[in-house]
Design an enzyme around this catalytic site. Structure first.
Site, PDB file in Angstrom:
ATOM      1  N   LYS A   1       0.849  -1.204   0.000  1.00  0.00           N
ATOM      2  CA  LYS A   1       0.000   0.000   0.000  1.00  0.00           C
ATOM      3  C   LYS A   1       0.880   1.248   0.000  1.00  0.00           C
ATOM      4  O   LYS A   1       0.605   2.210  -0.723  1.00  0.00           O
ATOM      5  CB  LYS A   1      -0.928  -0.015   1.237  1.00  0.00           C
ATOM      6  CG  LYS A   1      -2.067  -1.004   1.072  1.00  0.00           C
ATOM      7  CD  LYS A   1      -2.814  -1.275   2.355  1.00  0.00           C
ATOM      8  CE  LYS A   1      -3.808  -2.413   2.134  1.00  0.00           C
ATOM      9  NZ  LYS A   1      -4.440  -2.919   3.353  1.00  0.00           N
TER      10      LYS A   1
ATOM     11  N   ASP B   1     -11.408   2.693   3.750  1.00  0.00           N
ATOM     12  CA  ASP B   1     -11.696   1.254   3.687  1.00  0.00           C
ATOM     13  C   ASP B   1     -13.207   1.001   3.653  1.00  0.00           C
ATOM     14  O   ASP B   1     -13.644  -0.104   3.337  1.00  0.00           O
ATOM     15  CB  ASP B   1     -11.128   0.565   4.943  1.00  0.00           C
ATOM     16  CG  ASP B   1      -9.969  -0.354   4.621  1.00  0.00           C
ATOM     17  OD1 ASP B   1      -9.767  -0.672   3.435  1.00  0.00           O
ATOM     18  OD2 ASP B   1      -9.269  -0.754   5.569  1.00  0.00           O
TER      19      ASP B   1
ATOM     20  N   GLN C   1      -4.776  -1.554   9.534  1.00  0.00           N
ATOM     21  CA  GLN C   1      -4.652  -2.892   8.961  1.00  0.00           C
ATOM     22  C   GLN C   1      -5.226  -3.935   9.928  1.00  0.00           C
ATOM     23  O   GLN C   1      -4.848  -3.983  11.096  1.00  0.00           O
ATOM     24  CB  GLN C   1      -3.159  -3.186   8.676  1.00  0.00           C
ATOM     25  CG  GLN C   1      -2.914  -4.500   7.980  1.00  0.00           C
ATOM     26  CD  GLN C   1      -3.490  -4.537   6.564  1.00  0.00           C
ATOM     27  OE1 GLN C   1      -3.335  -3.618   5.786  1.00  0.00           O
ATOM     28  NE2 GLN C   1      -4.192  -5.626   6.250  1.00  0.00           N
TER      29      GLN C   1
END
Ligand code: NAD
Length: 297
Positions: A54, A121, A98
């Protein structure tokens, strides 16, 4: 018949470069680059790989990448304090924590602490709600990537029968909402579904998001259907001691019957990070009050 292979890797590369092309105009208008903050807690090897990818993709797109690593021993309060600090930081447009988080940290509490307008997200209940009622918000990256592949392949999805196998909050449910918003007739199948083969046989669009290697058999697929395989399963490879990745669909068999199918790897997988960059770019425009044409990305 042999299905067309949907090349998610190429589509994702193209999406990443379209995002990168839009960054200079944002920089000029806002006086700063779009910024994505990624938070990693602990040493999970798979998570470390994802976070590195990422970071690299964010930099390649011309965006600012802020990496925050906390030790495995970090407390929930420390993590929540970091999230609040990122919420308050104007140079941060997107925040991604994460998952999975170490034991003892409440994932729902952490996600619900992220500012919904920085939740690139799309996991915050506010964004799940916005998706359900059709308001502007952030949609989880993997299902949005699947939708982009479907639109690219099929154009208008209106009226098509879609079966989503799996009902997780991060893939199955948002996928079903997205397909409903495209006016598909949507069925959500799951572990308690009766006669899953018969349900799948009705589908013009099959999205498999289960996490069971090659569970969806070729004879479940309606001839000509479009098959999107989200599953990532590691199984023993041809050589002893080696493993390989397979999806949730019996790819070789289904490719004989489907109209189009995503391979694993190289199908849905590469879309997730590309959509994350896209969501971050959208969040940056939104937060800075800089216009972005609806069809720009
Ligand atoms: P999950 O475990 O949260 O959900 C799995 C779903 O499958 C559940 O809703 C369950 O009801 C359903 N299910 C389980 N057994 C079933 C059965 N026998 N028949 C029908 N349905 C059944 O998983 P998830 O997070 O949604 O991920 C699903 C798969 O997608 C995994 O393989 C995961 O690795 C993969 N994934 C890939 C990406 C990506 O490509 N970037 C992103 C997220 C998830």
């Amino acid at each position: 018949m042999s299905a067309d292979i949907i090349d998610g890797k190429a589509f994702a590369a193209n999406l990443r470069s379209r995002v990168a092309d839009l960054v200079p105009a944002f920089r000029a208008a806002a006086g700063r680059a779009p910024g994505l903050a990624v938070v990693l807690v602990g040493e999970d090897p798979a998570s470390q790989v994802y976070v590195r990818s990422k970071h690299k993709a964010t930099i390649e797109a011309g965006m600012e990448s802020f990496e925050h690593r906390l030790p495995e021993t970090a407390t929930q309060d420390e993590l929540l304090a970091l999230v609040r600090q990122l919420n308050a930081d104007d140079s941060v447009d997107g925040i991604l924590v994460q998952l999975p988080l170490p034991n003892g940290i409440d994932e729902n509490l952490v996600i619900s602490t992220i500012d919904p307008d920085k939740d690139v997200d799309g996991f915050h209940v506010t964004n799940a709600g916005r998706l359900a009622v059709g308001q502007h918000g952030y949609v989880p990256c993997t299902p949005l990537g699947c939708l982009m592949l479907l639109r690219d392949r099929l154009g208008n999805l209106s009226g098509l029968d879609a079966v989503v196998i799996g009902r997780s909050n991060i893939v199955g449910k948002p996928m079903a909402q997205l397909l409903l918003a495209e006016s598909c007739t949507v069925t959500i199948a799951h572990s308690r579904t009766k006669d899953l083969p018969a349900v799948v046989r009705r589908a013009d669009i099959v999205v498999a998001a289960v996490g069971r290697a090659e569970m969806v058999k070729a004879d479940w697929i309606k001839p000509g259907a479009t098959v999107i395989d989200v599953g990532i399963n590691r199984v023993p490879g041809a050589e002893p001691g080696k493993t390989k990745l397979v999806g949730d669909v019996d790819y070789a068999g289904a490719a004989e019957i489907a109209g189009a199918i995503t391979p694993v790897p190289g199908g849905v997988g590469p879309m997730t990070i590309a959509v994350l960059l896209r969501n971050t770019l959208v969040a940056a425009h939104h937060r800075a009050g800089v216009a972005l044409a609806a069809d720009a990305i």
